[in-house]
Scaffold this active site. Structure first.
Site, PDB file in Angstrom:
ATOM      1  CG  ASP A 225      -5.442 -10.012   2.893  1.00 26.34           C
ATOM      2  OD1 ASP A 225      -5.044 -10.564   1.852  1.00 26.34           O
ATOM      3  OD2 ASP A 225      -5.263  -8.805   3.121  1.00 26.34           O
TER       4      ASP A 225
ATOM      5  CG  ASP B 150      -3.059  -8.330   0.370  1.00 24.78           C
ATOM      6  OD1 ASP B 150      -2.296  -8.646   1.290  1.00 24.78           O
ATOM      7  OD2 ASP B 150      -4.102  -7.660   0.555  1.00 24.78           O
TER       8      ASP B 150
ATOM      9  CG  HIS C  50      -2.006  -1.016   1.175  1.00 23.40           C
ATOM     10  ND1 HIS C  50      -2.858  -1.176   0.100  1.00 23.40           N
ATOM     11  CD2 HIS C  50      -2.368  -1.950   2.090  1.00 23.40           C
ATOM     12  CE1 HIS C  50      -3.692  -2.175   0.353  1.00 23.40           C
ATOM     13  NE2 HIS C  50      -3.414  -2.662   1.540  1.00 23.40           N
TER      14      HIS C  50
ATOM     15  CG  HIS D  31      -7.059  -5.152   1.564  1.00 18.35           C
ATOM     16  ND1 HIS D  31      -6.664  -6.080   2.506  1.00 18.35           N
ATOM     17  CD2 HIS D  31      -8.284  -4.708   1.944  1.00 18.35           C
ATOM     18  CE1 HIS D  31      -7.602  -6.189   3.431  1.00 18.35           C
ATOM     19  NE2 HIS D  31      -8.595  -5.377   3.114  1.00 18.35           N
TER      20      HIS D  31
END
Length: 343
Positions: free
Chosen positions: A285, A196, A160, A198
């Site tokens: 995740d 991932d 991120h 996200h």
């Protein structure tokens, strides 16, 4: 497969984050890395090595020098301002406000260099950030040196973090650093495959206008899922990077069959690009029990991911990103790696 790991990650502990209208203990915590390390050991994946120490030159290749220089100063500035606890921003420059003037207050600087309230600092945070970066570069050097694969057990994660911003538990973008390092070592093309839950918004932002690093992201649809403001399917790259950024946004409740269809398409595009090395941003995740995610992959699915990546037949660096169902995070992350080894 060799794993690189640093115990210094544990200094980043006891911090808080702003999420869902509350300031709560961060979901990204030391036990994540310890569960993964324990699983590496119990599965006898291979030796666990300490990282070599690197200077920050490689970080400055993908991040601005001003941002990198800021990170080690956060906690000293926070303490000097008379505060304890987690250093968190509470205000951000946005549309209609000025983001071109660097402020002086630590409160303002935290907002200036972040996009959310999820990248907080405590006393040991910078040492953990630096050790995670060292882990990524050390593992990258193993692949460059002839290993078919290596696992960078990075904590904190990185995908991120953009050129001049942190957020989502991420400070230095370890996968981007590694990809750029491979380029600087002579690789003509590198692919980053981000699995991932996200979207890897920082990785996309860093390479969006470049054609020498392909970025493929499988993730929750930004219309309804964090980080919300990047990750749409029409974001294809710009200029020299046109066509080399590929997003696969998927809805809440996505199960293996639909997720795997995106993985198959991403792997086909990756193979067509023909990189010399693959960097996998390994987030688990996507798991059905993850506390902050909404996909429905099961533990049995993770070795399948590793086997599919192995079929590419390319040198591969796995860089640890997210995964917050703490007891299962080790099983699922190492499941990908053992699947790759079983190719």
């Amino acid at each position: 497969m060799k794993t690189v790991f640093s115990p210094l990650h544990a200094g980043h502990a006891g911090n808080f984050e702003l999420i869902s209208g509350a300031i709560v203990p961060a979901f990204e915590k030391p036990s994540r890395a310890e569960f993964i390390k324990a699983r590496v050991e119990s599965e006898k994946l291979g030796p666990i090595l300490p990282p070599a120490t690197h200077d920050l030159a490689a970080a400055r290749q993908v991040h601005t020098s001003e941002f990198i220089d800021f990170l080690p100063t956060v906690w000293p500035l926070w303490e000097a301002s008379g505060r304890t606890g987690s250093a968190l921003p509470f205000t951000w420059p946005t549309r209609g406000l000025r983001g071109d003037v660097r402020p002086q207050s630590i409160d303002a600087l935290l907002g200036f260099y972040s996009f959310d309230g999820g990248a907080s600092f405590v006393k040991g945070t910078w040492e953990a950030i630096k050790s995670s970066y060292d882990v990524a570069l050390t593992a990258a050097a193993l692949v460059k040196g002839g290993e078919i694969s290596a696992f960078a057990l990075c904590r904190p994660p990185g995908h991120h973090a953009g050129a001049a911003f942190m957020g989502g538990y991420c400070y230095i973008n370890n996968a981007a650093v590694a990809a750029q390092w491979f380029r600087d070592q002579g690789a003509r093309r590198v692919s980053i495959l981000d699995v991932d839950y996200h979207h890897g918004n920082g990785t996309q932002e860093i390479f969006y206008s470049r054609g020498d690093v392909q970025v493929l992201n499988l993730h929750g649809d930004p219309m309804t899922e964090y980080p919300f403001f990047l990750g749409h399917a029409d974001e294809r790259g710009a200029g020299a990077g046109e066509g080399f950024n590929v997003n696969y946004p998927m809805p809440f409740g996505t199960t293996w069959d639909a997720w795997n269809a995106s993985l198959e398409d991403a792997c086909a595009k990756l193979a067509a690009y023909a990189p010399e090395v693959v960097v996998v941003s390994l987030g688990v995740d996507t798991f059905e029990k993850d506390p902050i995610s909404r996909f429905k992959l099961k533990t049995a699915d993770y070795p399948k991911i590793g086997r599919r990546i192995a079929k590419l037949g390319l040198p591969t660096l796995f860089v640890m990103e997210g995964g917050y169902a703490v007891e299962e995070v080790g099983i699922n992350a190492v499941g990908v790696l053992t699947g790759f080894e079983d190719r």
